[in-house]
Design an enzyme around this catalytic site. Structure first.
Site, PDB file in Angstrom:
ATOM      1  N   THR A 237       0.838  -1.201   0.000  1.00 20.46           N
ATOM      2  CA  THR A 237       0.000   0.000   0.000  1.00 20.46           C
ATOM      3  C   THR A 237       0.873   1.252   0.000  1.00 20.46           C
ATOM      4  O   THR A 237       1.821   1.350   0.784  1.00 20.46           O
ATOM      5  CB  THR A 237      -0.912  -0.009   1.251  1.00 20.46           C
ATOM      6  N   CYS A 323      25.292   8.408   6.262  1.00 18.94           N
ATOM      7  CA  CYS A 323      25.324   6.983   6.617  1.00 18.94           C
ATOM      8  C   CYS A 323      26.714   6.604   7.099  1.00 18.94           C
ATOM      9  O   CYS A 323      26.882   5.757   7.950  1.00 18.94           O
ATOM     10  CB  CYS A 323      25.003   6.117   5.406  1.00 18.94           C
TER      11      CYS A 323
HETATM   12  N1  PLP Z   1      21.760   8.374  -3.244  1.00 21.75           N
HETATM   13  C1  PLP Z   1      22.318   9.505  -2.810  1.00 21.75           C
HETATM   14  C2  PLP Z   1      23.240  10.266  -3.714  1.00 21.75           C
HETATM   15  C3  PLP Z   1      22.044   9.978  -1.530  1.00 21.75           C
HETATM   16  O1  PLP Z   1      22.615  11.119  -1.097  1.00 21.75           O
HETATM   17  C4  PLP Z   1      21.171   9.229  -0.698  1.00 21.75           C
HETATM   18  C5  PLP Z   1      20.911   9.666   0.700  1.00 21.75           C
HETATM   19  O2  PLP Z   1      21.806   9.916   1.460  1.00 21.75           O
HETATM   20  C6  PLP Z   1      20.618   8.043  -1.199  1.00 21.75           C
HETATM   21  C7  PLP Z   1      20.919   7.658  -2.478  1.00 21.75           C
HETATM   22  C8  PLP Z   1      19.666   7.225  -0.360  1.00 21.75           C
HETATM   23  O3  PLP Z   1      18.437   7.897  -0.263  1.00 21.75           O
HETATM   24  P1  PLP Z   1      17.304   7.505   0.794  1.00 21.75           P
HETATM   25  O4  PLP Z   1      17.703   8.110   2.089  1.00 21.75           O
HETATM   26  O5  PLP Z   1      16.061   8.100   0.223  1.00 21.75           O
HETATM   27  O6  PLP Z   1      17.206   6.023   0.823  1.00 21.75           O
END
Ligand code: PLP
Length: 381
Positions: A237, A323
């Site tokens: 959903t 991250c």
């Molecule tokens: N790709 C890039 C270049 C990003 O900066 C990020 C987020 O840090 C992501 C992918 C992942 O995105 P999301 O947080 O929406 O999963």
């Protein structure tokens, strides 16, 4: 607090927040279109699809809503590799986001193939000659990010797509950081598959999109078939409120991106000048490459980045990507650009956003100058 970490996440624009709160009342399942509660939710999701499609210059049937760019990358990369129905390799640029690298690894593993990594030069720009040597007809997908989240360096996506096309390979472009910050035309013209995220464009968390034509969609094996939502590519959903917010955020980004870009270029320039006036030995990671106007990845020689950040907790910046900030490894992006571990650890990412003001920039510059000077003194002692 001075927030200068907009590449990690953006605050929800007040106009978006109002729309997302209002839509919380629309609890109907967007797939229950046979009654008015479901149809009302479905209408709003379809409006958002058109808004997102417009920002990314695609027809609305190309937009597959997901929970974010990570999920979109998993569906796009792993799904396309599984769809190749034979052992398939994948080429990625060395500075891709971990979400893309991890999806490429898993896609290759499930498909009995391998990940081939294209080098970047010392500015962080993918080396096209090297990428070309990695191509052959066993490569199912080439992944290149339009703009790097750590350095803001822009990739030559058109050239990458030309190389990919010559081998009959799909081009996957992560446009997460470019959206709302620069022109998407070249990246979207080059991409067979693109991914993006709502929370990088002043939308709510929990929404993102995979963008692919109907023909390419048919080549992707769904990882979550579920109830067949989102053209069978992302069952489950839909998150109505976040998707509606994403739609409005996309519309605002389309209307305001060029104004934001010019303003942020000016403010980043002011910040860099102030830092250069106040501190010796400030280096720009990605210098000489085309870069996002809002992003400064700076190395303060002789000052550990973590120590600098710890001594100015009210200034929100980051070391590497959000991250990676939790891990003790140096940024894989800076390492791929040839920086040593120490050089990478002396680097800080500063990213400006729509709410950033000139006053915040001068306060941040003063705080950074003070923090770097203190850390250098302590290190030298
Ligand atoms: N790709 C890039 C270049 C990003 O900066 C990020 C987020 O840090 C992501 C992918 C992942 O995105 P999301 O947080 O929406 O999963």
């Amino acid at each position: 607090m001075i927030y200068l970490d907009y590449n990690a996440s953006t605050p929800v624009d007040q106009r978006v927040l109002d729309a997302a709160v209002e839509v919380q009342g629309l609890f109907g399942n967007p797939s229950s279109i046979h009654h008015i509660a479901g149809a009302a939710a479905s209408d709003r999701v379809e409006t958002a699809r058109e808004q997102v499609a417009s920002l990314f210059r695609r027809p609305s049937q190309d937009v597959i809503f997901t929970s974010g760019a990570t999920e979109a990358a998993a569906i796009g990369l792993i799904g396309a590799m599984l769809g190749a129905q034979r052992q398939t390799n994948v080429v990625v640029s060395a500075t891709e986001h971990k979400a893309i690298l991890a999806a490429a690894e898993l896609g290759a593993r499930l498909n009995g193939g391998e990940v081939r990594v294209a080098r970047v030069d010392s500015r962080g720009v993918v080396e096209l000659n090297h990428l070309e040597t990695l191509m052959d007809d066993s490569v199912g997908v080439v992944a290149v990010m339009a703009a790097n989240n750590e350095t803001g360096v822009l990739a030559p996506v058109t050239e990458v797509a030309d190389i990919a096309q010559r081998s009959g390979t799909l081009t996957f472009v992560d446009v997460t950081q470019l959206a709302g910050k620069g022109s998407l035309i070249a990246a979207m013209n080059s991409a067979d598959i693109a991914v993006c995220s709502s929370h990088k464009v002043y939308g709510p968390k929990g929404a993102g999109a995979l963008l692919a034509s109907r023909a390419v969609q048919k080549r992707i094996v769904p990882l979550l078939a579920g109830g067949g939502q989102e053209r069978g590519l992302r069952g489950g959903t839909q998150n109505t409120a976040s998707i509606v917010g994403f739609g409005l955020a996309a519309q605002l980004a389309e209307a305001e991106a060029s104004r934001d870009e010019n303003r942020l270029r000016e403010l980043s320039g002011q910040l860099l000048s102030a830092l250069n006036r106040g501190l010796p030995e400030v280096r720009i990671n990605g210098e000489g490459a085309e870069r996002l106007s809002n992003t400064l990845n700076l190395r303060f020689v002789g000052a550990d980045g973590e120590a600098v950040m710890a001594s100015m907790p009210h200034v929100c910046v980051s070391s590497g990507s959000a991250c990676q900030s939790a891990s003790s490894n140096p940024s894989h992006v800076l390492v791929a650009m040839g920086r040593s571990r120490i050089e990478a650890e002396e680097s800080i990412r500063i990213s400006l956003g729509r709410p950033t003001t000139a006053e915040q920039v001068s306060l941040a510059a003063a705080a950074i100058i003070d923090a770097v000077s203190r850390v250098r003194e302590l290190t030298a002692a």
